[in-house]
Design a protein around this motif. Sequence first.
Motif, PDB file in Angstrom:
ATOM      1  N   ALA B  91      87.060 110.971  85.538  1.00 38.51           N
ATOM      2  CA  ALA B  91      86.469 111.669  84.388  1.00 38.51           C
ATOM      3  C   ALA B  91      86.314 110.739  83.190  1.00 38.51           C
ATOM      4  CB  ALA B  91      87.337 112.861  84.013  1.00 38.51           C
ATOM      5  N   LEU B  92      87.280 109.816  83.041  1.00 39.59           N
ATOM      6  CA  LEU B  92      87.250 108.918  81.902  1.00 39.59           C
ATOM      7  C   LEU B  92      86.012 108.016  81.949  1.00 39.59           C
ATOM      8  CD1 LEU B  92      89.192 108.593  79.631  1.00 39.59           C
ATOM      9  CD2 LEU B  92      90.264 106.725  80.837  1.00 39.59           C
ATOM     10  N   ALA B  93      85.679 107.527  83.150  1.00 43.95           N
ATOM     11  CA  ALA B  93      84.505 106.667  83.296  1.00 43.95           C
ATOM     12  C   ALA B  93      83.243 107.450  82.969  1.00 43.95           C
ATOM     13  CB  ALA B  93      84.442 106.109  84.713  1.00 43.95           C
ATOM     14  N   CYS B  94      83.190 108.732  83.408  1.00 42.60           N
ATOM     15  CA  CYS B  94      82.023 109.555  83.109  1.00 42.60           C
ATOM     16  C   CYS B  94      81.899 109.755  81.606  1.00 42.60           C
ATOM     17  CB  CYS B  94      82.136 110.910  83.795  1.00 42.60           C
ATOM     18  SG  CYS B  94      82.034 110.791  85.564  1.00 42.60           S
ATOM     19  N   LEU B  95      83.049 109.941  80.927  1.00 41.59           N
ATOM     20  CA  LEU B  95      83.014 110.119  79.475  1.00 41.59           C
ATOM     21  C   LEU B  95      82.425 108.885  78.799  1.00 41.59           C
ATOM     22  CD1 LEU B  95      85.956 111.516  77.383  1.00 41.59           C
ATOM     23  CD2 LEU B  95      84.477 109.802  76.498  1.00 41.59           C
TER      24      LEU B  95
END
Lengths: 284, 291
Positions: B91-95
């Motif tokens: 999720a962090l990479a998508c953010l």
Amino acid sequence: MEYILHILIFTCFYILLSQSLNIAAGYTGLISLAHAGFYGIGAYTTAILSTKWGLSFWLNLPLAMLVSGAIALLISLIILRTVEDYFIICTLGIQVVIFSIMNNWTGMTNGPLGIPGIPGIRFLGMALDTRIKFLALLLFFVLIVWGILKNVSRSGFGNTLKAIGEDEIYVQSIGKNVRQYRVISFTIGAILAAIPGGLYAHYVSYIDPASFTVSESIFILSIVIIGGLESLAGSCLSSVFLVMLPEGLRFLGMSNNTAAGVRQIIYGAILVLIMLKGNKRIKG
Amino acid sequence: MTQVVLNIFISASLILLIANSFSILYTTVKFFHLAHGAVITAGAYFVFYFSTRLSIPFLTAVPLAILSGALLGVLCEVFVYRQMRKKRRPALACLIASLGLYVVFQNCISLYFGSDAKVFRFGPVEAGHKVLGAHITTTQLITIEVSVLLFFMTGLFLRHTSAGRSIRAIACDQELGEIYGINSNKIIIIVFAIGSAMAATAGILAAIDTNMTPAFGFDLLLYGVVAMVVGGVGSTWSIVAGALLVSASRNFAGYYIDTKWMDAVTYVVLILFLIWKPLGFSGHRLKKINL
């Protein structure tokens, strides 16, 4: 010549900023969007101390680092209760609050008008009034910060930080206090961010809140991610690339505003591409 | 005082619309799609572009702009997020990718339209209607109506249509949903289209009410995100509570302290709230671990 020196000086500011963020974001995995805030706290502390109390740079800088560190310690104790994406949203909130204080606390910061008339730096009775002398001082600081971070990354402390970035549950299981390490690493990042802040204030002699916005934070974070998290040399190279980029674009005949916009589009796109390709240091 | 209370409801309805559009995305894909802020901005600028540059009548330009906003959200999903999901990026990479997308969109808008504030002009400024001694403009009335209507329609859509039920299934457990034969990619596209269309609507309403700059969508989005987080993710009614709380704290800060501190107060509320109740009003657990 003066123009090239000016660009080199700005490159050095961003090298310092990206490396100070690298210890929090790169090693410990605390992706923070509040870094421009701490940069601003450093700049404002220095500016206020030197214009209102007439203190010299060599006293201002440690004080600015102290103030920035104290604020970061307080903030990190609160926001490190959250993790990952919630942490980023919180740092974004902190950034907005810090900006709002710089912009609105007119009595102390002079609001949107900024603080003019910050004196230059004197070193051993000699005024650093030319760009070349200032650049020498700046390079000295870059080397010191680099040395500190290099040593930290080789030390047991640095290894623990990296381990937290890799697998925090494992680090917890071998009996390390993960939260304490995170607080320390976030605080060190903020303390180091005050160094370019103080230098910047003395260099440009006039500061206003517009230099310390959310976009600035996004820019600093992009430098770190594009250079590669945990890589000090990478941060250096990407600072050089991203600061020089608009100058290069200007040679292609773009106006100042267009070049700045195109630069942002380019680093935004690089950010997306890097995330698409996959970066193993970013975990969720 | 009536004016303050009325203002709270007016801004709460805008925040609710944005929080609602964001939370349908967040509960399904489970990451912060910050480029949503650019979709809000783009909605308003699309109307501006269609009505002033292409001289399409305003009432035709609005639905066109909403469709274009939805398309923008779907493009993000198809070209970026779907590829990242295939590689199981966290999720962090998508953010961070969404932050990159936001920077790209925002700068495209400011390069094309200029970064100064733009306004829609419909003749002279009207005083608005009087309600119990407080003023409300037609735009603000429409904002409240649209926001409440869309809020209930989303609720009904998610509960009583087959597409809505599939969305909730995917939001609950993507793998299990796929085993039962739901095409998750198709469902997520629907979610992005609905969420982005609502965001574009919010952007248009906000721009008509005040003005627009290339960055105004991001600020609005952050109020929505704060409302969603404070309310607690995953519960329909708690978003209303979150929006009301954010709006009330902003307006009371403006009334009792100074309007310039409204933004700071919003985030102080968020941070205090996360200390006091890390899971929001509704108390739903949403994080895997909290060391």
